[in-house]
Design a protein around this motif. Structure first.
Motif, short mmCIF file in Angstrom:
data_model
loop_
_atom_site.label_atom_id
_atom_site.label_comp_id
_atom_site.label_asym_id
_atom_site.label_seq_id
_atom_site.Cartn_x
_atom_site.Cartn_y
_atom_site.Cartn_z
N ILE A 55 -1.78 -3.78 0.92
CA ILE A 55 -1.46 -2.37 1.18
C ILE A 55 -2.71 -1.52 1.04
O ILE A 55 -2.97 -0.61 1.85
N ALA A 56 -3.51 -1.78 0.02
CA ALA A 56 -4.75 -1.03 -0.17
C ALA A 56 -5.70 -1.23 1.01
O ALA A 56 -6.31 -0.26 1.50
N ALA A 58 -4.85 -2.06 4.08
CA ALA A 58 -4.26 -1.42 5.26
C ALA A 58 -4.48 0.08 5.24
O ALA A 58 -4.82 0.69 6.27
N ARG A 59 -4.29 0.69 4.09
CA ARG A 59 -4.45 2.15 4.01
C ARG A 59 -5.91 2.57 4.13
O ARG A 59 -6.21 3.64 4.66
N LYS A 60 -6.82 1.73 3.66
CA LYS A 60 -8.24 2.06 3.73
C LYS A 60 -8.80 1.90 5.14
O LYS A 60 -9.56 2.74 5.62
N ALA A 64 -4.95 5.76 11.44
CA ALA A 64 -4.20 6.79 10.70
C ALA A 64 -2.73 6.84 11.12
O ALA A 64 -1.83 6.99 10.28
N VAL A 67 -1.00 3.84 9.66
CA VAL A 67 -0.84 3.99 8.20
C VAL A 67 0.35 4.90 7.90
O VAL A 67 1.12 4.64 6.97
N ALA A 68 0.54 5.94 8.71
CA ALA A 68 1.70 6.82 8.52
C ALA A 68 3.00 6.05 8.75
O ALA A 68 3.99 6.25 8.03
N LEU A 70 3.36 2.80 8.30
CA LEU A 70 3.47 1.91 7.14
C LEU A 70 4.05 2.65 5.94
O LEU A 70 4.91 2.12 5.24
N ASP A 71 3.58 3.88 5.70
CA ASP A 71 4.10 4.65 4.58
C ASP A 71 5.61 4.87 4.73
O ASP A 71 6.36 4.83 3.74
N LEU A 97 -0.46 -6.76 7.36
CA LEU A 97 -1.40 -6.06 6.50
C LEU A 97 -2.51 -6.99 6.03
O LEU A 97 -2.25 -8.10 5.58
N LEU A 103 -4.53 -3.44 9.58
CA LEU A 103 -3.11 -3.13 9.78
C LEU A 103 -2.75 -3.19 11.26
O LEU A 103 -3.45 -2.62 12.10
#
Length: 200
Positions: A55-56, A58-60, A64, A67-68, A70-71, A97, A103
């Motif tokens: 997850i870290a 993927a978010r990094k 964008a 990532v939204a 995924l959230d 991920l 991602l």
């Protein structure tokens, strides 16, 4: 006599507590223990670390917009699981991920959960990459999915028949209309996969 009764009551209470303590282990042993491969156990043991690091990553490094998405997939709590609330048709999508790419979130396909001979089964019925398998109660409140991946032009594979195709996942119900199957350390491409299911 009162002392003897007290001792007898204490003994019965101790027996009942001991039986209650082993019931989850007995339920878990009802097929799951024998069905788990060594690799399945290793993946489940690494679940928390693999999930957090993927997850870290993927978010990094992810796009964008993805990532939204995924959230949104990760949002929600963890509702109790019951067979009646799980069966039926779902639309489903996969998020990959970490690994080859930070991602990737794929589009929607079709999945189905059935109750067959006392067991819950999952089948992804569309898309080029599919999965089929069954759920087990681990005795600790979780449902563990043991399945196998296959391509749309192949017949479904049985878990345990080909280590490269075996899949293991933990089932989460974040809200009344969604499920998540979380796959630690897939064999190919990614570090952690999530199959999100939504009611159709």
């Amino acid at each position: 006599m009162r002392g003897a009764r007290a001792v007898a009551l204490a003994f019965v209470t101790a027996v009942l507590l001991a039986v209650s303590a082993v019931l989850p282990a007995v339920r878990a042993a009802d097929g799951l223990v024998d069905a788990l491969t060594k690799r399945d156990r290793e993946r489940l043991a690494a679940f928390d670390e693999a999930r957090a690091s993927a997850i870290a990553e993927a978010r990094k490094g992810g796009d964008a917009a993805e990532v939204a998405v995924l959230d949104g997939i990760l949002a929600g709590g963890s509702l109790p699981l019951d067979d009646a609330g799980l069966t039926g048709r779902w639309r489903c999508r996969t998020a990959k991920l970490g690994g080859n790419l930070p991602l990737v979130v794929y589009g929607w396909f079709a999945c189905r959960i059935d109750a067959k001979k006392g067991a819950l089964t999952l089948t992804k019925t569309s898309g080029s990459q599919r999965t089929s398998g069954r759920f087990f109660d681990d005795g600790g409140g979780r449902r563990i999915y043991l399945g196998a991946g296959h391509y749309s032009d192949e017949k479904p594979k049985a878990h345990g028949a080909d280590a490269d195709r075996d899949e293991v996942a933990v089932l989460v119900r974040p809200d009344a209309k969604r499920l998540r199957l979380e796959f630690p350390l897939p064999r190919y491409e990614s570090r952690f996969d999530i199959l999100e299911l939504q009611r159709r």
